[in-house]
Design an enzyme around this catalytic site. Structure first.
Site, mmCIF file in Angstrom:
data_model
loop_
_atom_site.group_PDB
_atom_site.id
_atom_site.type_symbol
_atom_site.label_atom_id
_atom_site.label_comp_id
_atom_site.label_asym_id
_atom_site.label_seq_id
_atom_site.Cartn_x
_atom_site.Cartn_y
_atom_site.Cartn_z
ATOM 1 N N HIS A 85 -17.116 0.063 3.774
ATOM 2 C CA HIS A 85 -15.682 -0.278 3.776
ATOM 3 C C HIS A 85 -15.338 -1.054 5.139
ATOM 4 O O HIS A 85 -15.726 -0.713 6.148
ATOM 5 C CB HIS A 85 -15.115 0.981 4.060
ATOM 6 C CG HIS A 85 -13.452 0.988 4.048
ATOM 7 N ND1 HIS A 85 -12.762 0.574 2.962
ATOM 8 C CD2 HIS A 85 -12.643 1.205 5.084
ATOM 9 C CE1 HIS A 85 -11.538 0.517 3.499
ATOM 10 N NE2 HIS A 85 -11.313 0.980 4.744
ATOM 11 N N TYR B 230 0.944 -1.161 0.033
ATOM 12 C CA TYR B 230 0.044 0.052 0.025
ATOM 13 C C TYR B 230 0.804 1.313 0.003
ATOM 14 O O TYR B 230 1.655 1.402 0.967
ATOM 15 C CB TYR B 230 -0.899 -0.160 1.332
ATOM 16 C CG TYR B 230 -1.962 -1.203 1.152
ATOM 17 C CD1 TYR B 230 -3.431 -1.056 0.621
ATOM 18 C CD2 TYR B 230 -1.498 -2.538 1.765
ATOM 19 C CE1 TYR B 230 -3.987 -2.046 0.563
ATOM 20 C CE2 TYR B 230 -2.490 -3.373 1.747
ATOM 21 C CZ TYR B 230 -3.602 -3.329 1.131
ATOM 22 O OH TYR B 230 -4.632 -4.094 1.145
#
Length: 527
Positions: free
Chosen positions: A302, A116
């Protein structure tokens, strides 16, 4: 033909044929099959097609299917997460509209499975109001399978240009503190997804003092083959216009405030967490700024890797409405805003519950609320208009009853100076942190179920935030969660008859295969 596979991966012809070929065509490079099927066939060998994420599996062989059955596909196969029923918002945009790009600059992608990467940007359009009307992914050619998803977060406006110097791995112990100020998702794209177009009457405002100035772009790189030497320059394009639309879009983060107070025991096939956007918070914020209510037009649900399903429940004056959004087949690696079929009005007197379902059967330690992908979240991001000064409407469950569940009798105080706080008694937990004690507790499946029943009834601490960490007066108040029906009762499925032409609830799919010239002569039916 309609086939299904069993647990031994044997392909079998379905006695109930629910797939219907609409047309087929072929040229020197492509084979195209268009077929339709009822959304709900009530055939135990079929999967219902819903608004949730659907994992579509495809495979083909370059030779015709023979009398002995299908040929093995070999490497000609794949899978893709799609939202088949998500209504697309198509709008003709002028090709001459200005735009700016937020792209990584020569990021060295590590030779590891998952990375990430976070990079801070400053919005270049300043001093005059404009509206962003569309956001598009810019994926470097050849990296279509490397770039897995991109999230864009709004950061604190109190930062300065020194944060722009370099990118860094996200969720890393050494990442810059400035990254921690970037909490609200304003755009999300995932592999297989397209750009996001705002409705014609709404735009994302940029260029004024109350608009996003610093943003953080998070790119998830998926490199399962551990390829070395990859350099990436992917990112996003934001198309904007000086011709202002009627409304500014806003984003509200609703659900569970990310903290260690949100936790999930190990070994649980099903555990439910709830985050409350309370009646009290919406009453104060909407009452002060928009008594007529706000209109939600898209939602992003999410969670992280343990997430299995998310639902956004909506209550008006205590009465449950139709689900605002849901995904019963949540895929962490396929996250994008869902357009609502119809805009939904949120009024003073309403409350929202983000309901998250998790599975931790493969984990032997507690799962904690946090930023890492191995931690968990339970959030909904609501895109709405007109924009008001409410950025977060969330909750935290009370911690003391969680401690009492595992037998903690006393902790050292004051809590704030010793976080994560230290336990004083009983003896088996003495001088352990809250986290260590929860991990030491011998969790069985039945204990996990009892703990789940407890946390869903605990009083919650209200989070009701404005921009730049300002707060509504209700922030910090303790509220009781509303009495609701659990679990949520889904609407009954109405089976469609096999004579699909008599029913409008069917889906037409297009399957397109591109083949090399050397295999053209042998292309045949697909299985």
């Amino acid at each position: 033909q309609d086939y299904f596979t069993d647990e031994n991966r044997v392909l079998r012809k379905d006695p109930q044929q629910d797939y219907h070929l609409e047309y087929a065509m072929e040229n020197s490079t492509h084979t195209i099959l268009a077929f339709s099927r009822e959304l709900h066939t009530c055939d135990t060998n079929d999967k219902s097609i819903t608004e949730s994420t659907m994992r579509v599996i495809w495979a083909y062989h370059h030779k015709d299917m023979g009398e002995t059955g299908q040929n093995y596909h070999g490497s000609n196969r794949g899978t893709k997460s799609l939202r088949l029923l998500n209504p697309e918002k198509e709008e003709v945009l002028s090709a001459s509209l200005p735009y700016f790009d937020l792209t990584n600059k020569d990021v060295p992608v590590p030779d590891k499975d998952t990375t990430y990467w976070c990079q801070m940007f400053k919005i270049p359009v300043q001093h005059e109001k404009h509206h962003v009307t569309k956001v598009e992914p810019l994926i470097q050619k050849g990296h279509e399978n490397l770039v897995h998803h991109i999230l864009l977060y709004q950061c604190s406006s109190n930062l300065n240009d020194s944060v722009l110097d370099y990118g860094h791995e996200c969720y890393h112990p050494n990442m810059p503190d400035s990254f921690l100020t970037c909490e609200t998702v304003i755009f999300a794209w995932a592999i297989g997804g397209e750009g996001f177009t705002y409705p014609p009457h709404v735009g994302l405002s940029i260029g004024t003092a109350t608009d996003p100035l610093f943003v953080l772009m998070e790119v998830h790189y998926d490199n399962p083959s551990y390829t070395e030497g990859l350099i990436d320059n992917s990112g996003l394009r934001l198309i904007y216009t000086p011709v202002l639309r009627k409304y500014d879009a806003g984003v509200i983060e609703a659900g569970l405030w990310v903290s260690l107070f949100h936790n999930i025991p190990p070994g649980m096939p099903e555990f439910v967490s709830e985050g409350h956007c309370t009646l009290e918070c919406l009453e104060e914020a909407l009452g002060a700024e928009r008594p007529a209510g706000i209109h939600v037009f898209a939602v992003l649900l999410h969670a992280h890797l343990a997430g299995r399903a998310i639902r956004m429940r909506h209550f008006h004056n205590g009465e449950e409405q139709k689900l605002l959004a849901y995904d019963d087949e949540f895929d962490f690696n396929f996250q994008e805003f869902q357009y609502l079929k119809e805009e939904r009005t949120i009024l003073p007197g309403d409350n929202l519950i983000t309901e998250c379902h998790y599975s931790t059967v493969d984990r032997i330690r507690m799962t904690w609320g946090g930023l890492s992908t191995r931690n968990e979240m339970c959030l909904s991001y609501l895109l709405y208009y007109p924009r008001i000064n409410l950025t977060r409407c969330a909750s935290i469950p009370d911690i003391m009853e969680q401690l009492q569940f595992i037998g903690v009798k006393e902790i050292y105080r004051p809590v704030r100076q010793t976080w994560p706080f230290i336990i004083k008694s009983p003896k088996q937990y003495k001088n352990l942190s809250f986290m260590d004690a929860m991990n030491k507790f011998k969790w069985s499946r039945s204990e996990g179920v009892s703990y789940n029943e407890l946390v869903l009834k605990l009083p919650v601490n209200v989070r009701c935030s404005k921009t730049d960490n300002a707060e509504w007066s209700i922030q910090g108040m303790t509220a009781l969660p509303p009495e609701i029906e659990r679990p949520y009762k889904t609407e009954p499925v109405i089976c469609s008859s096999s004579s699909y032409l008599s029913c409008s609830l069917f889906l037409t799919l297009l399957f397109v295969v591109h083949v090399t010239v050397s295999t053209v002569g042998n292309i045949g039916p697909f299985v």
